[in-house]
Design a protein around this motif. Structure first.
Motif, PDB file in Angstrom:
ATOM      1  N   VAL A   6       0.830  -1.210   0.000  1.00  0.00           N
ATOM      2  CA  VAL A   6       0.000   0.000   0.000  1.00  0.00           C
ATOM      3  C   VAL A   6       0.864   1.260   0.000  1.00  0.00           C
ATOM      4  O   VAL A   6       0.614   2.215  -0.751  1.00  0.00           O
ATOM      5  N   GLN A   7       1.906   1.250   0.843  1.00  0.00           N
ATOM      6  CA  GLN A   7       2.747   2.439   0.934  1.00  0.00           C
ATOM      7  C   GLN A   7       3.602   2.638  -0.315  1.00  0.00           C
ATOM      8  O   GLN A   7       3.960   3.775  -0.645  1.00  0.00           O
ATOM      9  N   SER A   8       3.926   1.572  -1.023  1.00  0.00           N
ATOM     10  CA  SER A   8       4.641   1.728  -2.286  1.00  0.00           C
ATOM     11  C   SER A   8       3.780   2.478  -3.293  1.00  0.00           C
ATOM     12  O   SER A   8       4.272   3.340  -4.036  1.00  0.00           O
ATOM     13  N   VAL A   9       2.490   2.154  -3.310  1.00  0.00           N
ATOM     14  CA  VAL A   9       1.572   2.871  -4.200  1.00  0.00           C
ATOM     15  C   VAL A   9       1.412   4.318  -3.747  1.00  0.00           C
ATOM     16  O   VAL A   9       1.488   5.256  -4.551  1.00  0.00           O
ATOM     17  N   SER A  10       1.201   4.495  -2.444  1.00  0.00           N
ATOM     18  CA  SER A  10       1.002   5.842  -1.904  1.00  0.00           C
ATOM     19  C   SER A  10       2.228   6.721  -2.137  1.00  0.00           C
ATOM     20  O   SER A  10       2.132   7.842  -2.647  1.00  0.00           O
ATOM     21  N   ASN A  11       3.410   6.199  -1.763  1.00  0.00           N
ATOM     22  CA  ASN A  11       4.633   6.984  -1.934  1.00  0.00           C
ATOM     23  C   ASN A  11       4.998   7.148  -3.404  1.00  0.00           C
ATOM     24  O   ASN A  11       5.474   8.217  -3.804  1.00  0.00           O
ATOM     25  N   GLY A  12       4.777   6.101  -4.192  1.00  0.00           N
ATOM     26  CA  GLY A  12       5.085   6.194  -5.613  1.00  0.00           C
ATOM     27  C   GLY A  12       4.236   7.239  -6.312  1.00  0.00           C
ATOM     28  O   GLY A  12       4.745   8.037  -7.117  1.00  0.00           O
ATOM     29  N   SER A  13       2.946   7.264  -6.007  1.00  0.00           N
ATOM     30  CA  SER A  13       2.082   8.267  -6.624  1.00  0.00           C
ATOM     31  C   SER A  13       2.425   9.666  -6.133  1.00  0.00           C
ATOM     32  O   SER A  13       2.402  10.637  -6.900  1.00  0.00           O
ATOM     33  N   ARG A  14       2.783   9.787  -4.841  1.00  0.00           N
ATOM     34  CA  ARG A  14       3.168  11.093  -4.308  1.00  0.00           C
ATOM     35  C   ARG A  14       4.432  11.602  -4.987  1.00  0.00           C
ATOM     36  O   ARG A  14       4.540  12.787  -5.316  1.00  0.00           O
ATOM     37  N   ALA A  15       5.391  10.706  -5.203  1.00  0.00           N
ATOM     38  CA  ALA A  15       6.622  11.096  -5.897  1.00  0.00           C
ATOM     39  C   ALA A  15       6.332  11.529  -7.330  1.00  0.00           C
ATOM     40  O   ALA A  15       6.938  12.475  -7.844  1.00  0.00           O
ATOM     41  N   LEU A  16       5.373  10.862  -7.976  1.00  0.00           N
ATOM     42  CA  LEU A  16       5.007  11.241  -9.346  1.00  0.00           C
ATOM     43  C   LEU A  16       4.292  12.582  -9.378  1.00  0.00           C
ATOM     44  O   LEU A  16       4.558  13.412 -10.262  1.00  0.00           O
ATOM     45  N   PHE A  17       3.382  12.798  -8.425  1.00  0.00           N
ATOM     46  CA  PHE A  17       2.668  14.077  -8.375  1.00  0.00           C
ATOM     47  C   PHE A  17       3.633  15.249  -8.171  1.00  0.00           C
ATOM     48  O   PHE A  17       3.395  16.363  -8.652  1.00  0.00           O
ATOM     49  N   LEU A  18       4.713  14.985  -7.440  1.00  0.00           N
ATOM     50  CA  LEU A  18       5.675  16.041  -7.106  1.00  0.00           C
ATOM     51  C   LEU A  18       7.030  15.771  -7.765  1.00  0.00           C
ATOM     52  O   LEU A  18       8.065  16.172  -7.242  1.00  0.00           O
ATOM     53  N   LEU A  19       7.018  15.118  -8.913  1.00  0.00           N
ATOM     54  CA  LEU A  19       8.242  14.621  -9.532  1.00  0.00           C
ATOM     55  C   LEU A  19       9.273  15.724  -9.764  1.00  0.00           C
ATOM     56  O   LEU A  19      10.472  15.517  -9.560  1.00  0.00           O
TER      57      LEU A  19
END
Length: 245
Positions: free
Chosen positions: A47-60
């Motif tokens: 779950v956190q891989s998805v959460s952190n991965g999407s957050r990193a993409l949003f703020l890439l």
């Protein structure tokens, strides 16, 4: 249990989108309460891989790739050490570690001057954070120790921490998930359809959190991060005491 899990995924992803780590700390506590420790570790990592991965993409565009390069060197050293270990914490130990971790945020600056923007510090961050993530399930407060005193902006802090946590959670998934794939017990893992449903909830929560992030100043962001994470830690220590009696 499934309803609690899905609600927790959205809410904690939103909180992580704002503060960068508090949500993961909250989610690990929820999962450790309702699942066996290995299953909680794998579920939390996914779950956190998805959460952190999407957050990193949003703020890439805010990710500091220079910091990430040295972080990966330290993380690789941790992987080498973990390959020689055979360690599974008890539920009591998980809650003790979860409760004590926030105390790192209150270490006086004069004691340590960690700064993830410095190469050696970034490598040490990768080593310590990856190891702690396997032992306690989360490592946000330790990670924050390297970021809270940097000159980075709040957007750079959240984005770079998110990218680093994708690596740490990936190691945790491999460490606890490999025995399950090899035929050991997978008791407690939620059905695949639950994890599939949790994925868009994690992304939605992260998106909502990053919108709220824009409302904070850099000073208030760091202040509220400390207070909220510390409050969560106190709750987890109380839970550990209840498990011990």
């Amino acid at each position: 249990m499934i309803a609690i899990l899905l609600i927790a995924v959205f809410v904690t992803a939103a909180i992580s989108g704002i503060f960068g780590m508090a949500g993961g700390l909250m989610l690990m506590g929820v999962l450790a309460f309702i699942m066996p420790v290995p299953a909680a570790m794998v579920t939390h990592g996914l779950v956190q891989s998805v959460s952190n991965g999407s957050r990193a993409l949003f703020l890439l565009r805010h990710v500091r790739w220079d910091v990430m390069g040295y972080y990966v060197i330290g993380a690789a050293a941790a992987v080498g050490a973990l390959a020689l270990a055979a360690f599974t914490p008890s539920r009591f130990m998980v809650f003790v570690l979860l409760g004590l971790l926030p105390g790192l945020l209150w270490i006086p600056k004069s004691w340590f001057e960690f700064d993830a923007a410095k190469p050696l510090h970034a490598a040490a961050c990768g080593l310590g954070v990856t190891g702690m993530n396997v032992a306690a399930g989360v490592s946000g407060p330790l990670l924050d120790l390297f970021f809270v005193r940097t000159p980075l902006t709040r957007h750079e802090i959240v984005a770079t921490k998110a990218a680093s946590q994708v690596i740490a959670h990936g190691v945790k998934i491999a460490y606890y998930g490999a025995p399950m794939l090899a035929g050991a017990s997978a008791a407690g893992l939620p059905p695949l359809w639950v994890l599939a449903l949790a994925t868009p909830l994690a992304i939605a929560g992260t998106w909502a959190g990053t919108r709220v992030l824009n409302l904070f100043s850099d000073a208030n962001f760091k202040k509220w991060t400390r207070l909220i994470v510390t409050g969560i830690g106190v709750i987890y220590l109380a839970r550990a005491v209840l498990l011990a009696v």
